[in-house]
Design an enzyme around this catalytic site. Structure first.
Site, PDB file in Angstrom:
ATOM      1  N   ALA A  45      68.361   1.842  -6.030  1.00 35.79           N
ATOM      2  CA  ALA A  45      68.086   2.619  -4.822  1.00 35.79           C
ATOM      3  C   ALA A  45      69.096   3.756  -4.675  1.00 35.79           C
ATOM      4  CB  ALA A  45      68.121   1.708  -3.593  1.00 35.79           C
ATOM      5  N   ARG A 338      56.357 -16.761  -4.903  1.00 31.82           N
ATOM      6  CA  ARG A 338      57.585 -17.542  -5.081  1.00 31.82           C
ATOM      7  C   ARG A 338      57.804 -18.606  -4.011  1.00 31.82           C
ATOM      8  NH1 ARG A 338      61.342 -12.383  -6.856  1.00 31.82           N
ATOM      9  NH2 ARG A 338      60.360 -12.247  -8.908  1.00 31.82           N
ATOM     10  N   HIS A 409      67.699 -15.998  -4.104  1.00 28.22           N
ATOM     11  CA  HIS A 409      67.518 -14.902  -5.053  1.00 28.22           C
ATOM     12  C   HIS A 409      67.535 -13.510  -4.415  1.00 28.22           C
ATOM     13  CE1 HIS A 409      65.959 -12.877  -8.565  1.00 28.22           C
ATOM     14  NE2 HIS A 409      64.907 -12.443  -7.903  1.00 28.22           N
TER      15      HIS A 409
HETATM   16  C1  LIG Z   1      68.715 -12.060 -11.705  1.00 32.74           C
HETATM   17  C2  LIG Z   1      67.804 -11.148 -10.949  1.00 32.74           C
HETATM   18  C3  LIG Z   1      66.654 -10.661 -11.536  1.00 32.74           C
HETATM   19  C4  LIG Z   1      65.812  -9.805 -10.831  1.00 32.74           C
HETATM   20  N1  LIG Z   1      64.678  -9.337 -11.441  1.00 32.74           N
HETATM   21  C5  LIG Z   1      63.863  -8.489 -10.769  1.00 32.74           C
HETATM   22  C6  LIG Z   1      62.701  -7.963 -11.385  1.00 32.74           C
HETATM   23  O1  LIG Z   1      62.395  -8.244 -12.540  1.00 32.74           O
HETATM   24  N2  LIG Z   1      61.926  -7.118 -10.668  1.00 32.74           N
HETATM   25  C7  LIG Z   1      62.218  -6.753  -9.385  1.00 32.74           C
HETATM   26  O2  LIG Z   1      61.477  -5.974  -8.798  1.00 32.74           O
HETATM   27  N3  LIG Z   1      63.341  -7.235  -8.794  1.00 32.74           N
HETATM   28  C8  LIG Z   1      64.160  -8.084  -9.441  1.00 32.74           C
HETATM   29  N4  LIG Z   1      65.287  -8.562  -8.826  1.00 32.74           N
HETATM   30  C9  LIG Z   1      65.686  -8.015  -7.521  1.00 32.74           C
HETATM   31  C10 LIG Z   1      66.310  -6.625  -7.725  1.00 32.74           C
HETATM   32  O3  LIG Z   1      67.084  -6.626  -8.893  1.00 32.74           O
HETATM   33  C11 LIG Z   1      67.193  -6.194  -6.570  1.00 32.74           C
HETATM   34  O4  LIG Z   1      66.558  -6.428  -5.351  1.00 32.74           O
HETATM   35  C12 LIG Z   1      67.489  -4.705  -6.680  1.00 32.74           C
HETATM   36  O5  LIG Z   1      67.985  -4.400  -7.955  1.00 32.74           O
HETATM   37  C13 LIG Z   1      68.453  -4.248  -5.611  1.00 32.74           C
HETATM   38  O6  LIG Z   1      68.758  -2.894  -5.848  1.00 32.74           O
HETATM   39  P1  LIG Z   1      69.631  -2.065  -4.824  1.00 32.74           P
HETATM   40  O7  LIG Z   1      69.775  -0.711  -5.414  1.00 32.74           O
HETATM   41  O8  LIG Z   1      69.046  -2.166  -3.473  1.00 32.74           O
HETATM   42  O9  LIG Z   1      71.035  -2.811  -4.772  1.00 32.74           O
HETATM   43  P2  LIG Z   1      72.041  -3.307  -5.927  1.00 32.74           P
HETATM   44  O10 LIG Z   1      71.506  -3.135  -7.288  1.00 32.74           O
HETATM   45  O11 LIG Z   1      72.459  -4.667  -5.500  1.00 32.74           O
HETATM   46  O12 LIG Z   1      73.249  -2.319  -5.813  1.00 32.74           O
HETATM   47  C14 LIG Z   1      74.162  -2.378  -4.756  1.00 32.74           C
HETATM   48  C15 LIG Z   1      75.201  -1.302  -4.970  1.00 32.74           C
HETATM   49  O13 LIG Z   1      76.002  -1.201  -3.803  1.00 32.74           O
HETATM   50  C16 LIG Z   1      77.382  -1.194  -4.159  1.00 32.74           C
HETATM   51  N5  LIG Z   1      78.103  -1.726  -3.009  1.00 32.74           N
HETATM   52  C17 LIG Z   1      77.904  -2.895  -2.353  1.00 32.74           C
HETATM   53  N6  LIG Z   1      78.730  -2.974  -1.300  1.00 32.74           N
HETATM   54  C18 LIG Z   1      79.466  -1.847  -1.289  1.00 32.74           C
HETATM   55  C19 LIG Z   1      80.485  -1.346  -0.454  1.00 32.74           C
HETATM   56  N7  LIG Z   1      80.893  -1.999   0.629  1.00 32.74           N
HETATM   57  N8  LIG Z   1      81.053  -0.142  -0.775  1.00 32.74           N
HETATM   58  C20 LIG Z   1      80.633   0.572  -1.850  1.00 32.74           C
HETATM   59  N9  LIG Z   1      79.650   0.145  -2.662  1.00 32.74           N
HETATM   60  C21 LIG Z   1      79.070  -1.043  -2.383  1.00 32.74           C
HETATM   61  C22 LIG Z   1      77.444  -2.015  -5.414  1.00 32.74           C
HETATM   62  O14 LIG Z   1      78.618  -1.718  -6.140  1.00 32.74           O
HETATM   63  C23 LIG Z   1      76.169  -1.552  -6.109  1.00 32.74           C
HETATM   64  O15 LIG Z   1      76.430  -0.337  -6.777  1.00 32.74           O
HETATM   65  C24 LIG Z   1      66.130  -9.440  -9.508  1.00 32.74           C
HETATM   66  C25 LIG Z   1      67.275  -9.940  -8.912  1.00 32.74           C
HETATM   67  C26 LIG Z   1      68.107 -10.802  -9.616  1.00 32.74           C
HETATM   68  C27 LIG Z   1      69.281 -11.369  -8.917  1.00 32.74           C
END
Ligand SMILES: Cc1cc2nc3c(=O)[nH]c(=O)nc-3n(C[C@H](O)[C@H](O)[C@H](O)COP(=O)(O)OP(=O)(O)OC[C@H]3O[C@@H](n4cnc5c(N)ncnc54)[C@H](O)[C@@H]3O)c2cc1C
Length: 646
Positions: A45, A338, A409
């Site tokens: 994101a 799920r 998860h």
């Molecule tokens: C093992 C696993 C497998 C998965 N497989 C799938 C799949 O196949 N398909 C699917 O659709 N979804 C899947 N998911 C879910 C999906 O991966 C996540 O929901 C998604 O990647 C979240 O993306 P995001 O960008 O919102 O956050 P994240 O990828 O969690 O990134 C968070 C970011 O915020 C930063 N951050 C956090 N707190 C702070 C702070 N206080 N200050 C500065 N930086 C901070 C971190 O360093 C990181 O860069 C899976 C999840 C897991 C756990």
């Protein structure tokens, strides 16, 4: 009092987004250059949003806690990403993806947002292919698909079992291009510890440099939170160890509403807990349910023999196996969503059929697939997942079935956002898993990556312009303002307090205790007495933390104990709000299963009359949080009891 206005545009569902985009304000290229945006998080994101905003010409500062943006938790995603391309010609469509998502979420999400998500899903695939993301292809060279739970079509695009990694490399490359151009400045190993408001608008953050401990101020015209979910409140989860809810929580404490906190997803196919010394759980991708069949023995004596090791699972004859998902849900079989698959596993284990020592495991078996399609097919589709399973368990899953059990998860809850992805604080946006948006009571597999990238590449870059269009005359935010001073001092006090307690409990021991409380009372099954008990226990544990925790080291160096302590302090508060929300929601829906509210067959029983709303909580300091309700309306989907049987 802050009002909850969802800002869903008028007009027919399929035209809302197009019309909205046509009517919102835009910022001219010359003015974009004058404006600054802070993005917290470099997962799919945050990275996609920052890269796109940079390309548009804004000045972006992006923060993450890892040593490189590309080590965000998104990299762990295995199975795939959904899109309504209908490449399989199996009658998929934007409407079908929209409908499956609303139904999968048990009618607790906003129709307009979900439709937009389905609509832009196809753009994501085109964008990622253009970046060079190596999606799997079929024999003729077209992009391949597989099936995920809650859908009867194949719409999941994948790159073996490493889809998140490949997508993140694509977004990271786009981000680096902007870093090189000078539109994005990257701050790795910087943790946001507070949000700064000036005149009620988000104007900056306080961050800690994790290598030096220095507390720093950063100003901007708007702040975007993309910090992921709060699943680690449970201590044991499939999330990365660093995943935390603190950034979103600080926003909540500054006035952003937190929506549906009790909606946490339990994934049915994880490697079972091995013992008390474990700090992380491993996911076996949902994609395995395409070809793997889930079962337990029909006879208790076979269960006993497997536990004792006198029989191997492969010794159990076909007629003595209970493929319970196929038996209970013939229309979807092993591909039920799920929450349904997790509860069904719990039901079998509660009845005594769990197949490992603790009675907390079921089988995921590839015997039928091996017989019908052969080993090479499995190797090509799931090779790295099979390898990973063997390395962890020392069992060859080509010969004996995998053992799996549900685990925490994903969190569907998060910061409340309107249709523009803006929180209740002007200038503060939340995207990806950090917001509550599109998944209602249960997220369908492969839809988190879709949502994160939809928000980052295709939605926020438009909607944030509508806000910034009225701000371009404002000068750069002055970080010497008293609001920054005050926030910085509060953070310093908090850190000093934590370091000075010098009690007897480790941070981890308290986090683990919180995890036990959460899993026991706010986990797969919840009831009124248990939730009340959980609230009391968490309050006591919070006192214990603030009077008896021991945080080693100091604030002048790299100090992971201190980092953890700051996050666990927030997890304790998040856990309490989750329990409050679960207690308030006296219905079962999606992953939120209130034992008092179930059908005779043990399925969820919603209460649409009283709970068809988003529960958005407002922070009230020492008092109890205040509940605000955003009513949900379904004009384009027929609200019905979820049926995966026929
Ligand atoms: C093992 C696993 C497998 C998965 N497989 C799938 C799949 O196949 N398909 C699917 O659709 N979804 C899947 N998911 C879910 C999906 O991966 C996540 O929901 C998604 O990647 C979240 O993306 P995001 O960008 O919102 O956050 P994240 O990828 O969690 O990134 C968070 C970011 O915020 C930063 N951050 C956090 N707190 C702070 C702070 N206080 N200050 C500065 N930086 C901070 C971190 O360093 C990181 O860069 C899976 C999840 C897991 C756990």
């Amino acid at each position: 009092m802050t009002e909850l206005i969802s800002k869903v545009p008028e007009g027919p569902l399929a035209e809302k987004w197009t019309n909205h985009k046509a009517h919102i304000r835009v910022v001219s290229p010359a003015n974009k250059k004058k404006m600054e945006i802070i993005v917290i998080g470099t997962g799919l994101a945050g990275a996609s949003a920052a890269a796109t905003l940079g390309e548009l010409g804004y000045n972006v500062k992006i923060f993450c806690i890892s040593d490189s943006p590309r080590r965000a938790h998104s990299i762990a995603a295995q199975g795939g990403i959904n899109a309504a391309k209908n490449y399989q010609n199996d009658n998929d469509s934007v409407y079908r993806l929209f409908y499956d998502t609303i139904k999968g979420g048990d009618y607790r999400s906003r129709e307009a947002n979900v439709y937009r998500l389905a609509e832009v899903s196809n753009n994501i695939i085109d964008q990622c292919v253009a970046q060079g993301v190596p999606f799997a292809r079929d024999y003729g060279g077209l992009l391949d698909n597989r099936s995920f739970g809650g859908a009867q079509v194949s719409r999941t695009f994948y790159a073996r079992g490493q889809t998140g990694q490949q997508l993140l490399l694509g977004a990271y490359a786009a981000l680096n291009r902007q870093v090189a151009k000078g539109t994005v400045k990257s701050y790795p190993r910087h943790e946001m510890l507070d949000l700064v408001l000036i005149n009620g608008e988000a104007k900056g953050i306080i961050a800690r440099d994790l290598t030096t401990g220095e507390i720093q101020r950063f100003g901007a015209h708007a702040v975007v939170v993309a910090s992921g979910g709060y699943g680690n409140t449970y201590f044991l989860s499939t999330n990365a160890m660093n995943s935390n809810g603190s950034a979103a929580w600080q926003c909540y404490k500054k006035g952003a509403f937190f929506a549906n906190p009790c909606f946490a997803q339990i994934h049915p196919t994880c490697i079972p807990v091995h013992g008390d010394q474990q700090s992380k759980l491993t996911l076996m991708s949902e994609s395995l349910r395409n070809d793997g069949r889930i079962w337990v023995p029909k006879k208790l004596e076979d269960v006993e023999a497997i536990r004792k090791g006198t029989k191997k699972p492969s010794d159990i004859a076909e007629e003595d196996r209970d493929y319970y998902l196929e038996r209970r849900y013939p229309a979807f079989g092993n591909l039920v969503p799920r929450d349904v698959a997790s509860r069904a596993a719990k039901e079998r284990c509660d009845a005594g059929y769990g197949v490992n020592d603790q009675g907390l495991a079921v089988f995921l078996d590839f015997k039928t697939c091996m017989e019908q399609k052969g080993r090479k097919y499995i190797e090509e589709k799931y090779g790295n997942l099979f390898q990973m399973y063997e390395e962890i368990n020392d069992v060859d899953p080509y010969k004996e079935p995998m053992m799996i059990f549900p685990a925490i998860h994903y969190t569907m809850g998060g910061l409340w956002v309107d249709y523009n992805l803006q929180t209740t604080i002007p200038g503060l946006y939340a995207i990806g898993e950090a917001n509550f948006s599109d998944h209602g009571g249960n997220r369908l597999g492969a839809s988190a990556l879709m949502q994160g990238l939809a928000d980052g590449y295709f939605i926020l870059p438009y909607t944030i312009g509508d806000y910034l269009a009225s701000k371009f005359k404002e000068p750069k935010t002055d970080t010497n303002a008293p609001e920054f001073e005050e926030a910085e001092n509060r953070i310093k006090e908090r850190i000093n307090k934590l370091l000075s307690i010098k009690g007897k409990r480790t941070v981890d021991s308290i986090h683990k205790e919180l995890g036990h409380i959460m899993w026991e009372y706010v986990g797969m099954a919840r009831n009124e007495a248990g939730l009340k008990k959980a609230i009391g226990l968490i309050k006591d544990l919070k006192k214990e933390f603030w009077s008896n925790v021991y945080v080693a080291g100091d604030n002048e160096h790299f100090n992971q104990e201190l980092e953890k302590a700051l996050r666990v302090a927030d997890f304790l508060e998040i856990g309490e709000l989750m329990a409050y929300d679960a207690l308030n929601r006296r219905e079962s829906c999606g992953g939120h299963f209130r034992e008092e509210m179930q059908t005779e067959e043990g399925e969820t029983k919603r209460d649409d009359e009283n709970f068809m709303y988003v529960a958005a909580w407002e922070y009230k300091g020492q008092e109890e949080p205040e509940l605000h309700k955003e009513p949900l309306e379904f004009k384009y989907c027929k609200v019905a009891t979820r049926n995966y049987k026929d």
